[in-house]
Each structure stands twice: as C-alpha cells, then as structure tokens.
Design a protein around this motif. Structure first.
Motif, PDB file in Angstrom:
ATOM      1  N   CYS A  83       0.822  -1.214   0.000  1.00 47.31           N
ATOM      2  CA  CYS A  83       0.000   0.000   0.000  1.00 47.31           C
ATOM      3  C   CYS A  83       0.857   1.265   0.000  1.00 47.31           C
ATOM      4  O   CYS A  83       0.348   2.347  -0.278  1.00 47.31           O
ATOM      5  N   ASP A  84       2.157   1.149   0.294  1.00 48.21           N
ATOM      6  CA  ASP A  84       3.037   2.313   0.289  1.00 48.21           C
ATOM      7  C   ASP A  84       3.382   2.766  -1.127  1.00 48.21           C
ATOM      8  O   ASP A  84       3.756   3.914  -1.335  1.00 48.21           O
ATOM      9  N   ASN A  86       2.135   2.669  -5.340  1.00 45.65           N
ATOM     10  CA  ASN A  86       1.014   3.278  -6.051  1.00 45.65           C
ATOM     11  C   ASN A  86       0.062   2.165  -6.485  1.00 45.65           C
ATOM     12  O   ASN A  86       0.050   1.779  -7.650  1.00 45.65           O
ATOM     13  N   PRO A  87      -0.773   1.656  -5.565  1.00 42.69           N
ATOM     14  CA  PRO A  87      -1.633   0.522  -5.916  1.00 42.69           C
ATOM     15  C   PRO A  87      -2.757   0.939  -6.855  1.00 42.69           C
ATOM     16  O   PRO A  87      -3.177   2.095  -6.871  1.00 42.69           O
ATOM     17  N   ASN A  90      -7.287  -0.055  -3.639  1.00 43.99           N
ATOM     18  CA  ASN A  90      -7.099  -0.026  -2.198  1.00 43.99           C
ATOM     19  C   ASN A  90      -8.442  -0.413  -1.594  1.00 43.99           C
ATOM     20  O   ASN A  90      -9.410   0.344  -1.700  1.00 43.99           O
ATOM     21  N   MET A  92     -10.612  -0.946   1.539  1.00 46.16           N
ATOM     22  CA  MET A  92     -10.649  -0.521   2.932  1.00 46.16           C
ATOM     23  C   MET A  92     -11.681  -1.362   3.669  1.00 46.16           C
ATOM     24  O   MET A  92     -12.821  -1.516   3.195  1.00 46.16           O
ATOM     25  N   ASN A 102      -6.227  -1.860   5.361  1.00 50.09           N
ATOM     26  CA  ASN A 102      -6.221  -1.670   3.908  1.00 50.09           C
ATOM     27  C   ASN A 102      -5.504  -2.835   3.247  1.00 50.09           C
ATOM     28  O   ASN A 102      -4.457  -3.278   3.724  1.00 50.09           O
ATOM     29  N   TYR A 103      -6.072  -3.286   2.144  1.00 46.63           N
ATOM     30  CA  TYR A 103      -5.442  -4.300   1.303  1.00 46.63           C
ATOM     31  C   TYR A 103      -5.304  -3.695  -0.084  1.00 46.63           C
ATOM     32  O   TYR A 103      -6.291  -3.214  -0.655  1.00 46.63           O
ATOM     33  N   CYS A 104      -4.096  -3.721  -0.629  1.00 45.90           N
ATOM     34  CA  CYS A 104      -3.827  -3.073  -1.906  1.00 45.90           C
ATOM     35  C   CYS A 104      -3.478  -4.105  -2.975  1.00 45.90           C
ATOM     36  O   CYS A 104      -2.880  -5.144  -2.672  1.00 45.90           O
ATOM     37  N   LYS A 106      -2.303  -4.580  -7.314  1.00 47.05           N
ATOM     38  CA  LYS A 106      -1.738  -4.039  -8.550  1.00 47.05           C
ATOM     39  C   LYS A 106      -2.285  -4.849  -9.718  1.00 47.05           C
ATOM     40  O   LYS A 106      -2.380  -6.069  -9.648  1.00 47.05           O
ATOM     41  N   TRP A 125     -11.033   1.953  -3.426  1.00 48.13           N
ATOM     42  CA  TRP A 125     -10.521   3.079  -4.193  1.00 48.13           C
ATOM     43  C   TRP A 125      -9.832   2.524  -5.425  1.00 48.13           C
ATOM     44  O   TRP A 125      -8.820   1.825  -5.319  1.00 48.13           O
ATOM     45  N   ASN A 127      -7.619   3.407  -8.387  1.00 55.13           N
ATOM     46  CA  ASN A 127      -6.659   4.494  -8.494  1.00 55.13           C
ATOM     47  C   ASN A 127      -5.916   4.533  -9.824  1.00 55.13           C
ATOM     48  O   ASN A 127      -4.939   5.241  -9.951  1.00 55.13           O
TER      49      ASN A 127
END
Length: 176
Positions: A83-84, A86-87, A90, A92, A102-104, A106, A125, A127
């Motif tokens: 998550c740090d 650019n996923p 995201n 929530m 949060n689980y991100c 790609k 989200w 993104n």
C-alpha cells in the motif's frame, strides 16, 4: 549329372535355411508397437503426468496466516501489492478487532480477476483508471458493483445508501 543335381539340392537347402533364418530374425527384431499419443504414453508411465492449472493464488496460505487475507484464485493479473507504493486498488475494511485495515492490489494486464474474501469492507478506491467491478455479499445476497474510475466507491459499511450493512468482498475484476 547327379553331381549337378546334388549341387543344386545343397544350394537350395542352404538358400531355404538362410531365408528362414532371415525371416525369424526380422520377427524377433521388430519391437512391440508403441503408444503414439501423449495421453497413452502418460498412462503407460513413460511421461510425467500433465500439469493442470487451477489458478490458485500462489502463497495464499502464508498470506492468510500473516495478513488475515484470504486469496483464493485468479488469472495472475491482479496481485496483492504494498500500500506504500502506487496501488491500482485499495480495499478498505475492518479487521476482527474493529480496526481499519487496507489491502492493496496491482493490475498487471488489460483484464484480470481475483477471487478472494475480505470481510467488513467499507469502500474500494480504484486508483488507475481501470473499468472494474467488485462482487460483494451482503446479508446472504451476492451482487456485482461497477467501481468508479479514479475514485472511491462506498460499499458495505461505507455505503449509507444501502443502510451501511456489513459486506464481504468476493471478487475484483478488471474489464479493460
């Protein structure tokens, strides 16, 4: 004349013996017929068994033990991410201790899917501008929701328009 007849008889016997020996050696030298298809050869134990792809998420058990996230299967185009960074997604949610988590994820292709289970979600989200859908389960009913591009889509506890009921995320799917 008898001598000539004897020579012809001996030559005939030698020729017949050679012919019989030749036919016998051909019969012995011919190998048994071999299976020609890969399936028949695998069944005969000559080939290793076929690999069957079941699309299970690699390392799913370890991720479940470490993060409490149940990843079931996918096509490899939606992957768990940090998550740090650019996923692309995201998710929530709320963990069992009622803390936000949060689980991100790609996206690595134009399309993709990931079957998973995240309980008590409140929003996703998107993104990266993908056309995407989420399949959720609320009060025992399953529905698919289009996610807003480059925006947050309230779901489950975050969706006040549906009464903010608890929901579980069952699938993420990118369609383009």
């Amino acid at each position: 004349m008898i001598l000539r007849a004897r020579k012809a008889l001996i030559a005939g016997i030698i020729g017949a013996t050679a012919a019989v020996a030749g036919v016998a050696s051909l019969a012995v030298a011919q190998a048994a017929p071999q299976p020609t298809s890969d399936t028949a050869r695998a069944a005969a134990g000559e080939l290793p068994p076929f690999a069957v792809e079941d699309f299970s998420y690699p390392g799913a058990e370890k991720i479940l033990n470490e993060k409490g996230l149940k990843l079931i299967k996918g096509d490899g185009h939606i992957l768990l991410a940090d998550c740090d960074g650019n996923p692309d997604f995201n998710v929530m949610a709320e963990n069992k201790a009622h803390n936000p988590v949060n689980y991100c994820f790609k996206v690595t292709g134009k399309t993709g899917y990931l079957t998973l289970e995240i309980q008590k979600i409140n929003s996703i989200w998107e993104n990266a501008g993908h056309a995407a859908r989420a399949t959720i389960r609320t009060a025992g009913k399953t529905k698919t929701v289009d996610l807003k591009k480059n925006n947050i889509t309230p779901l489950g506890q975050g969706d006040l328009s549906t009464g903010a009921k608890e929901a579980d995320l069952l699938e993420l799917r990118v369609t383009e």
